[in-house]
Scaffold this active site. Sequence first.
Site, PDB file in Angstrom:
ATOM      1  CB  SER A 110      -0.943   0.015   1.206  1.00 34.11           C
ATOM      2  OG  SER A 110      -2.034  -0.849   0.982  1.00 34.11           O
ATOM      3  CE  LYS A 113      -4.666   1.811  -0.319  1.00 35.58           C
ATOM      4  NZ  LYS A 113      -4.087   0.464  -0.251  1.00 35.58           N
ATOM      5  CB  SER A 168      -4.342   1.210   4.064  1.00 30.65           C
ATOM      6  OG  SER A 168      -3.497   0.962   2.972  1.00 30.65           O
TER       7      SER A 168
END
Length: 415
Positions: A110, A113, A168
């Site tokens: 993640s 991101k 997340s």
Amino acid sequence: MIVTSALRHAAAGSAAMLLVLSAPLAAAATPLRAPVSAPALGPGSLSEPTPPARRFVDTARLDRSGTQVQPLAGAPAVPSLSALSWVVADAGTGEVLAARSAHRKLPPASTLKALFALTALPHHEADERHTVADEELTGIGEGSSLVGVKEGYTYRVSDLWNGVFLSSGNDAVHVLAAMSGGWESMARQMQEKARSLGARDTHVVSPDGYDAPGQVSSAYDLAVFGRAGVLDPEFTRYCSTAYADFPAGSWSYGIANTNRLLTGADGVGRYPGIIGVKNGYTSNAGNTLVAAARRGDRTLVVSVMNPQSGGGLAVYEEARALLDWGFAAAGKVQPVGSLLPPKSPEADRSDTRTVSAPGRAGAPAAAPGTTAERPAAAAAAPGQGPSVALPLTLVASACSAAVALWAWRRRVPRL
């Protein structure tokens, strides 16, 4: 005698006229001799301030495996870490202070991101509202982290971004991607954004960072994304938020940032001056983290990928060790690389552009906002003072008048 007298008077008058006109001309020409290296103009002017000169670094060092550092006298020892790859850099200058296998391609989880946010944030205003459609939540990977976005509910864009940074939430990513061109379009946009930042190790398949065949990044690229993020006030506001309320129709519930360096949760001490940025985990990527912290007038950014020992919280402690080292090493190491994108061939050409002028083929162009030195015979720019052509025209007129007077007096009969 008549000719001599007429010409003498014309020459005397012309000389006086030239003397009078040359004074303002010289005064007006004075600014033209300002050096090309004059101070850059301020915001809103024709020229932006010149960035600080880069120190020379051997960029090939970051292509090598193992720890890369160039200590000077009194430099602290680089911490021994178990992560497969890491980078610590100065966010202000972009200088990489130390690194290990910086360009090793690994799954980012993640932390990708951060690139998603850099790409998608400009698409929508924070207070814009969006009602989620069912199809916007399809295709979310099994076992994904979620913030709890529901179809049919209306959310502010800022709520969705809190879901991305704090929880997340892959569901929030899917909705924001749908609002910004769609899933596949977003992957292409992220790829283009990465390349524009000089991040060339990253291959985007799933914009939320979910494990996908071929999806990779590197500690170098993640540090590039982190640095770009902390230079963006909107990005920084979201990534540094520790707690927020997430709407659920007529009520809301609290969500907490999963970055333990920011919240101090699970026995991980909160790092002084922490800004964010983003943590991640998948079974394939292991634990990953991009973190930034500010101390005085310095901001550091670190990236840590897949520690091999110490459990699930080791990524935070290894990032802490890098931040501590980076602040202690200020001025005591030579950079081993840079997070700044390399200069493009177009930029190199623009630095050496030439202009053609009559009699001056190949003369260098003046820098924006400045005026290069000009030869004395060159015409003044508009608004810079009287032209040299004016006194020359007057001299010619005076001479012509003298000749005409002489010719007339020859034709007139003497009494």
